[in-house]
Design a protein around this motif. Structure first.
Motif, PDB file in Angstrom:
ATOM      1  N   ALA A  12     -12.339  10.704  -2.073  1.00 25.45           N
ATOM      2  CA  ALA A  12     -12.681  10.138  -0.763  1.00 25.45           C
ATOM      3  C   ALA A  12     -13.257   8.740  -0.961  1.00 25.45           C
ATOM      4  N   ILE A  13     -12.854   7.802  -0.098  1.00 23.92           N
ATOM      5  CA  ILE A  13     -13.313   6.407  -0.171  1.00 23.92           C
ATOM      6  C   ILE A  13     -14.273   6.135   0.979  1.00 23.92           C
ATOM      7  N   VAL A  14     -15.441   5.603   0.649  1.00 23.11           N
ATOM      8  CA  VAL A  14     -16.410   5.170   1.656  1.00 23.11           C
ATOM      9  C   VAL A  14     -16.596   3.673   1.463  1.00 23.11           C
ATOM     10  N   ASP A  15     -15.890   2.863   2.278  1.00 18.08           N
ATOM     11  CA  ASP A  15     -15.921   1.409   2.145  1.00 18.08           C
ATOM     12  C   ASP A  15     -16.699   0.812   3.309  1.00 18.08           C
ATOM     13  N   LEU A  16     -17.973   0.523   3.062  1.00 20.67           N
ATOM     14  CA  LEU A  16     -18.812  -0.112   4.082  1.00 20.67           C
ATOM     15  C   LEU A  16     -18.797  -1.627   3.966  1.00 20.67           C
ATOM     16  N   SER A  17     -18.081  -2.140   2.962  1.00 20.28           N
ATOM     17  CA  SER A  17     -17.995  -3.587   2.768  1.00 20.28           C
ATOM     18  C   SER A  17     -16.854  -4.200   3.573  1.00 20.28           C
ATOM     19  N   HIS A  18     -15.714  -3.508   3.623  1.00 20.69           N
ATOM     20  CA  HIS A  18     -14.521  -3.970   4.353  1.00 20.69           C
ATOM     21  C   HIS A  18     -14.168  -5.414   3.958  1.00 20.69           C
ATOM     22  N   SER A  19     -14.215  -5.665   2.667  1.00 15.88           N
ATOM     23  CA  SER A  19     -13.965  -7.004   2.166  1.00 15.88           C
ATOM     24  C   SER A  19     -12.678  -7.023   1.329  1.00 15.88           C
ATOM     25  N   HIS A  20     -12.280  -8.239   0.962  1.00 14.89           N
ATOM     26  CA  HIS A  20     -11.089  -8.399   0.146  1.00 14.89           C
ATOM     27  C   HIS A  20     -11.270  -7.760  -1.226  1.00 14.89           C
ATOM     28  N   LYS A  21     -12.466  -7.932  -1.834  1.00 12.73           N
ATOM     29  CA  LYS A  21     -12.721  -7.397  -3.167  1.00 12.73           C
ATOM     30  C   LYS A  21     -12.744  -5.862  -3.168  1.00 12.73           C
ATOM     31  N   SER A  22     -13.338  -5.278  -2.141  1.00  9.86           N
ATOM     32  CA  SER A  22     -13.381  -3.818  -2.083  1.00  9.86           C
ATOM     33  C   SER A  22     -11.980  -3.240  -1.891  1.00  9.86           C
ATOM     34  N   ARG A  23     -11.159  -3.895  -1.060  1.00  9.18           N
ATOM     35  CA  ARG A  23      -9.790  -3.411  -0.878  1.00  9.18           C
ATOM     36  C   ARG A  23      -8.969  -3.592  -2.150  1.00  9.18           C
ATOM     37  N   GLU A  24      -9.228  -4.673  -2.910  1.00  8.92           N
ATOM     38  CA  GLU A  24      -8.543  -4.845  -4.180  1.00  8.92           C
ATOM     39  C   GLU A  24      -8.936  -3.754  -5.170  1.00  8.92           C
ATOM     40  N   PHE A  25     -10.222  -3.429  -5.195  1.00  3.52           N
ATOM     41  CA  PHE A  25     -10.697  -2.363  -6.079  1.00  3.52           C
ATOM     42  C   PHE A  25     -10.025  -1.037  -5.719  1.00  3.52           C
ATOM     43  N   ILE A  26      -9.960  -0.724  -4.432  1.00  2.76           N
ATOM     44  CA  ILE A  26      -9.351   0.531  -3.977  1.00  2.76           C
ATOM     45  C   ILE A  26      -7.865   0.561  -4.324  1.00  2.76           C
ATOM     46  N   ARG A  27      -7.190  -0.585  -4.170  1.00  2.00           N
ATOM     47  CA  ARG A  27      -5.763  -0.640  -4.461  1.00  2.00           C
ATOM     48  C   ARG A  27      -5.495  -0.378  -5.948  1.00  2.00           C
ATOM     49  N   LEU A  28      -6.278  -1.016  -6.826  1.00  2.00           N
ATOM     50  CA  LEU A  28      -6.123  -0.794  -8.261  1.00  2.00           C
ATOM     51  C   LEU A  28      -6.505   0.633  -8.654  1.00  2.00           C
ATOM     52  N   PHE A  29      -7.536   1.149  -8.016  1.00  2.00           N
ATOM     53  CA  PHE A  29      -7.998   2.506  -8.285  1.00  2.00           C
ATOM     54  C   PHE A  29      -6.922   3.524  -7.914  1.00  2.00           C
ATOM     55  N   ASN A  30      -6.326   3.317  -6.751  1.00  2.00           N
ATOM     56  CA  ASN A  30      -5.314   4.259  -6.263  1.00  2.00           C
ATOM     57  C   ASN A  30      -3.998   4.137  -7.044  1.00  2.00           C
ATOM     58  N   ALA A  31      -3.790   3.012  -7.726  1.00  2.00           N
ATOM     59  CA  ALA A  31      -2.565   2.826  -8.495  1.00  2.00           C
ATOM     60  C   ALA A  31      -2.558   3.633  -9.784  1.00  2.00           C
ATOM     61  N   SER A  32      -3.717   4.151 -10.181  1.00  2.00           N
ATOM     62  CA  SER A  32      -3.783   4.952 -11.397  1.00  2.00           C
ATOM     63  C   SER A  32      -3.094   6.309 -11.176  1.00  2.00           C
ATOM     64  N   PRO A  33      -2.420   6.838 -12.200  1.00  2.00           N
ATOM     65  CA  PRO A  33      -1.785   8.161 -12.044  1.00  2.00           C
ATOM     66  C   PRO A  33      -2.789   9.306 -12.032  1.00  2.00           C
ATOM     67  N   ASP A  34      -4.039   9.017 -12.409  1.00  2.00           N
ATOM     68  CA  ASP A  34      -5.021  10.098 -12.523  1.00  2.00           C
ATOM     69  C   ASP A  34      -5.693  10.439 -11.210  1.00  2.00           C
ATOM     70  N   VAL A  35      -5.756   9.497 -10.264  1.00  2.00           N
ATOM     71  CA  VAL A  35      -6.493   9.733  -9.017  1.00  2.00           C
ATOM     72  C   VAL A  35      -5.623   9.393  -7.819  1.00  2.00           C
ATOM     73  N   ASN A  36      -6.085   9.866  -6.665  1.00  2.00           N
ATOM     74  CA  ASN A  36      -5.372   9.606  -5.421  1.00  2.00           C
ATOM     75  C   ASN A  36      -6.399   9.474  -4.302  1.00  2.00           C
ATOM     76  N   ALA A  37      -6.482   8.272  -3.715  1.00  2.00           N
ATOM     77  CA  ALA A  37      -7.422   8.032  -2.610  1.00  2.00           C
ATOM     78  C   ALA A  37      -6.858   8.664  -1.339  1.00  2.00           C
ATOM     79  N   THR A  38      -7.237   9.903  -1.096  1.00  2.00           N
ATOM     80  CA  THR A  38      -6.623  10.682  -0.010  1.00  2.00           C
ATOM     81  C   THR A  38      -7.342  10.536   1.319  1.00  2.00           C
TER      82      THR A  38
END
Length: 426
Positions: free
Chosen positions: A63-89
């Protein structure tokens, strides 16, 4: 004198073969012993290995809790979700909402970005990303935490390069990674849980099923005996060594075959790492089987009924695995637990087999484990002989008491008959 010695040797060998044949027949006829000696070693490793066929976990829901709603946080989430080990559902609006999802086991972790995440980065200050993981499953924790750590490290390098102003890529590389290194897994190349846990479990299974089977056989022998003696009164059961060797020969012959199946066939069926040399495997398994057999025969004196062995042995499997020092470092154990671990054949058997099978060691590399198993074999052999010596004495004592009671009863009946005869004469 010489003929007498030869006669005694022939008699001992004959009794040994008789006890071996009787124990083999009892094993085949007893369904409980047969299950523990044959079916459990054949089927349980297959079920256990099949459960870990995938080796690693993939697409762990987060689960993602993004209270920043910024470009850097979205970039972090995008890279995080691109991993085969996790899935930001799930994307949640608060930590309480994400915590409720973890409580329902919908997700196994939470990635939290505070409101000032991007602001602190723009001020050239250190910012933080919260990673909350469900610790009930270590594999999911590993997938979530390591993925978040890898993404944070990569973004940190990119920001460092952007702010450095270095004229060349080589200078950027040196500034972000002064010491070049490459992670190369030496033994567990897949990083899988099956390659890690199955080899020690296979060795532990041998010890546990031997303890269960031998204990069950001892319980059967006591239940079928009038005085609950472990050893019957018979001319074939007069010698300690012939009893111990006859019974142990039966168990050793059965588990020589089962051990080959567990240590050679099962790892190859599921593609686990196996670098065994046949000579080293035979050299290790011989004292391991003997120490487990004598250890089980020594403890079988505690079994009064067949059901007791389940209570005495089954619950010890997990503690014995931890004491082996595979799933938990041996150096981190208290001294008392390390001393208890040295009493168990599985401790040295597991360590030696893992090094031979997974690490490609030779017999000279496991000298400590190899010698310890032979020492345990000798100690438990003589301890078993003492136990059976006591059991033989008890059986003979019960037999003498029964003979005395029969004689006393016969004497009383004779006196009654004589008294009745005298009364009739009078």
């Amino acid at each position: 004198m010489k003929e007498s010695l030869i006669h005694r040797i022939k008699e001992g060998i004959g009794d040994l073969c008789y006890i071996w044949a009787k124990e083999m027949r009892s094993t085949v006829k007893d369904e409980g012993v047969l299950i523990f000696f044959i079916l459990v070693p054949l089927l349980y490793p297959l079920l256990y290995s099949w459960a870990y066929t995938n080796e690693v976990v993939r697409e762990v829901p987060v689960a993602i809790v993004d209270l920043s709603h910024s470009h850097k946080s979205r970039e972090f989430i995008r890279l995080f979700n691109a991993s085969p080990d996790v899935n930001a559902t799930y994307h949640c609006s608060s930590l309480d909402e994400a915590r409720a999802l973890v409580g329902k086991q919908v997700v196994h972790g939470v990635l939290y970005f505070p409101p000032d995440f991007d602001t602190q980065l723009n001020r050239m200050e250190q910012s933080h990303v919260g990673v909350y993981c469900d610790m009930s499953l270590m594999l999911t924790y590993k997938a979530i935490f390591q993925t978040a750590q890898a993404v944070a490290s990569q973004m940190g390098k990119n920001m460092q390069v952007a702010l450095s102003g270095n004229p060349t890529d080589r200078e950027d590389q040196i500034s972000t990674q002064p010491l070049a290194f490459e992670e190369v897994p030496i033994f567990n190349t897949t990083g899988g849980y099956g390659n890690f846990i199955i080899p020690p479990v296979l060795i532990l299974i041998i010890q546990q099923v031997l303890l269960l089977g031998i204990g069950l056989s001892a319980g059967t022998a006591r239940e079928s005996n009038r005085y609950q003696d472990l050893v019957p009164v018979s001319r074939h059961y007069n010698g300690i060594f012939r009893i111990v060797l006859g019974k142990s020969l039966c168990y050793f012959m059965i588990f020589a075959v089962m051990s080959a199946y567990l240590t050679i066939v099962v790892p190859r069926l599921f593609g686990y790492t196996s670098m065994l040399h046949p000579g080293s495997l035979i050299a290790l398994m011989t004292p391991y089987l003997l120490s487990c057999i004598f250890f089980g025969m020594m403890l079988s004196c505690l079994v009064r009924y067949r059901e007791n062995v389940i209570l005495l042995v089954v619950f010890t499997s997990i503690p014995f695995l931890f004491l082996a020092g595979i799933s938990w470092p041996q150096s981190s154990m208290p001294g008392a637990w390390r001393a208890i671990a040295c009493l168990l054949p599985s401790t040295f058997g597991v360590r030696g087999f893992v090094r031979l099978n997974t690490m490609g060691a030779s017999l000279s590399d496991i000298t400590v484990e190899y010698q310890a198993l032979w020492i345990q074999t000798l100690v438990y052999f003589f301890a078993t002989c003492l136990v059976y010596r006591f059991q033989i004495q008890q059986a003979h004592q019960h037999a003498r008491e029964r003979i005395e009671r029969l004689k006393q009863k016969a004497t009383e009946e004779r006196l009654k008959r004589e008294l009745a005869t005298n009364e009739r004469k009078e």
